[in-house]
Write an enzyme that holds these catalytic residues in place. Structure first.
Site, short mmCIF file in Angstrom:
data_model
loop_
_atom_site.label_atom_id
_atom_site.label_comp_id
_atom_site.label_asym_id
_atom_site.label_seq_id
_atom_site.Cartn_x
_atom_site.Cartn_y
_atom_site.Cartn_z
N ARG A 97 20.39 0.07 34.67
CA ARG A 97 20.75 1.49 34.70
C ARG A 97 19.51 2.36 34.66
NH1 ARG A 97 23.75 2.86 29.53
NH2 ARG A 97 25.66 2.33 30.61
N TYR A 98 18.52 1.97 33.89
CA TYR A 98 17.27 2.73 33.76
C TYR A 98 16.19 2.04 34.57
CZ TYR A 98 19.65 4.84 29.75
OH TYR A 98 20.54 5.49 28.94
N ARG A 101 13.91 -1.08 32.61
CA ARG A 101 14.45 -2.10 31.71
C ARG A 101 15.85 -2.49 32.14
NH1 ARG A 101 14.31 2.99 30.01
NH2 ARG A 101 15.71 3.81 28.42
N CYS A 110 30.39 -14.30 20.45
CA CYS A 110 29.78 -13.67 19.27
C CYS A 110 30.07 -14.51 18.05
CB CYS A 110 30.34 -12.28 19.05
SG CYS A 110 30.07 -11.19 20.45
N CYS A 114 33.69 -7.98 16.21
CA CYS A 114 33.83 -6.72 15.49
C CYS A 114 35.04 -5.98 16.07
CB CYS A 114 32.58 -5.87 15.68
SG CYS A 114 31.07 -6.82 15.41
N CYS A 117 34.28 -3.15 18.56
CA CYS A 117 33.35 -3.51 19.64
C CYS A 117 33.59 -2.70 20.92
CB CYS A 117 33.49 -4.99 19.97
SG CYS A 117 32.47 -5.50 21.36
N ARG A 119 32.53 -3.59 23.81
CA ARG A 119 32.80 -4.50 24.93
C ARG A 119 34.02 -5.37 24.65
NH1 ARG A 119 26.67 -5.44 25.50
NH2 ARG A 119 26.14 -3.77 26.95
N ASP A 279 32.08 4.30 21.06
CA ASP A 279 32.44 4.47 22.48
C ASP A 279 33.94 4.49 22.69
OD1 ASP A 279 29.75 4.54 23.49
OD2 ASP A 279 29.63 2.41 23.00
N ASP A 316 26.65 7.10 24.39
CA ASP A 316 26.49 6.42 25.68
C ASP A 316 27.64 6.92 26.56
OD1 ASP A 316 25.47 4.69 27.58
OD2 ASP A 316 25.28 3.02 26.17
N LYS A 323 22.54 7.06 27.90
CA LYS A 323 22.58 7.55 26.52
C LYS A 323 22.06 8.98 26.43
CE LYS A 323 21.89 2.95 24.55
NZ LYS A 323 21.70 2.24 25.83
#
Ligand SMILES: *Cc1c(COP(=O)(O)O)cnc(C)c1O
Ligand code: SF4
Length: 356
Positions: A97-98, A101, A110, A114, A117, A119, A279, A316, A323
């Site tokens: 996206r950037y 990076r 995981c 969580c 989460c 995702r 999010d 985000d 972000k």
């Protein structure tokens, strides 16, 4: 008695919906949680289970990890891909996206799932671990894009991979001349700090700069084991940062946030990097705070606690727009060459720009 390995901690924890029946909960809670866990994955390492205060139904550790019926109250405005990971995904398991990076997702597993989460919908559909063929394609993409200087391993949790797989990834990345930093985002410092073994650090040792971004949301997630894990990471020469998510009923009050940020810095030697707005993932509405509420909390951090302890509050944006720093703003009013600021204590002060 031999010290349990990190993999034992996982095996002896909760790994599937039926395991929930073992917990000290009433039948109604168990059947509700099992229904949710049949939809959104569940996993809780034994270590993290032991952090739960079973006397307190609103315990912040419990709220983050035990399923709740509210996860099924889907708001139609919530999103499957809340931050647009898939909008900028030129090859499998990579988001670019950037300019300089990229994110690589070496696994979709995981150590603990969580409940908040971002995702969680993706992890629900995709539970694959390491894929050598996908990683090779991602590596070729990174090789071909010389503007990329930093690779961020995220997931899932990259530390779910074996030491051998992580060494293989590191070697692949370090063979690319333009890669200057390998950054690993992990929740395992909070959920399974025993994962940070000497062998793991040896597998990751190499010439590039390394950064670990931990994900600790509450001071109750910090124990002597966490401190030991962080000490080992710091001694191995890493940059060590933390990101938290602001979560209703977990850490959305000033005392908890101040204590969390101070413990990160003064006990763990970890610099708070981001405080994420929760999010718009489907089924996480019960965790979300408002932006203005969170900015009021941020205002009670800056100045009141060390600047070392202040994260950037970020949102985000949906759709892959990236972000955005959310403030708070200290500008009360402005004109062409002057500003009136409100300081941390609420006093106003004018500032005049003097330039050629
Ligand atoms: C968050 C994110 C990054 C990292 O952003 P930093 O501000 O450098 O921490 C990079 N790529 C994507 C797609 C991201 O979502
Ligand atoms: S560790 Fe990260 S990716 Fe995994 S469930 Fe938790 S928030 Fe989601």
């Amino acid at each position: 008695m031999p010290i349990p390995q990190w993999t034992d901690e996982l095996e002896q924890g909760i790994n599937k919906p039926e395991d929930l029946a073992r917990l000290k909960l009433n039948d109604q809670d168990i059947s509700q949680m099992t229904a949710v866990a049949n939809i959104y994955k569940i996993r809780i390492p034994r270590y993290y289970l032991n952090l739960i205060d079973w006397e307190n139904p609103n315990d912040p550790v419990r709220r983050q990890i035990l399923p709740s019926a509210e996860e099924l109250l889907w708001d139609e405005r919530e999103l499957e891909d809340p931050v647009g990971d898939l909008v900028h995904s030129p090859t499998d398991r990579l988001t670019h996206r950037y300019p300089d990076r990229v994110l690589i997702y070496p696994t979709y597993q995981c150590s603990a799932y969580c409940r908040f989460c971002f995702r969680k919908n993706r992890l629900r559909e995709n539970s694959q671990g390491f894929s050598e063929s996908a990683f090779k394609k991602a590596l070729n993409y990174v090789k071909a894009h010389t503007q990329v200087q930093e690779v961020i391993l995220t997931g899932g949790d990259p530390l779910m991979l074996t030491d051998q797989e992580l060494a293989y990834i590191r070697e692949g990345l370090e063979a690319i001349e333009h890669i200057r930093m390998i950054r690993i985002h992990t929740r395992m410092i909070a959920t399974l700090p025993r994962r940070i073994t000497r062998d793991l650090l040896a597998a990751l040792k190499g010439p590039s700069m390394k950064c670990i971004v931990t994900h600790i949301n509450h001071p109750r997630e910090i124990t002597s084991e966490t401190a030991d894990a962080c000490r080992r990471i710091r001694n191995a020469g890493y940059m060590l940062l933390n990101q938290s998510v602001i979560l209703r009923g977990v850490n959305n009050n000033v005392e908890t946030l101040r204590e969390l940020m101070r413990e990160l810095v003064y006990t763990l030697g970890v610099k708070p990097y981001y405080l994420h707005h929760c999010d718009l993932a489907r089924g996480t509405r019960h965790f979300r705070t408002t932006i203005s509420e969170t900015n009021m909390l941020m205002r009670q951090l800056r100045g009141h606690i060390s600047g070392l302890c202040i994260p950037d509050y970020v949102l985000d944006l949906p759709g892959g727009y990236g972000k955005i720093p959310m403030g708070p703003s200290y500008i009360k009013s402005r004109d062409a060459h002057s500003r009136i600021f409100t300081n941390y204590g609420g006093e106003s002060c004018a500032y005049q720009e003097i330039v050629d």
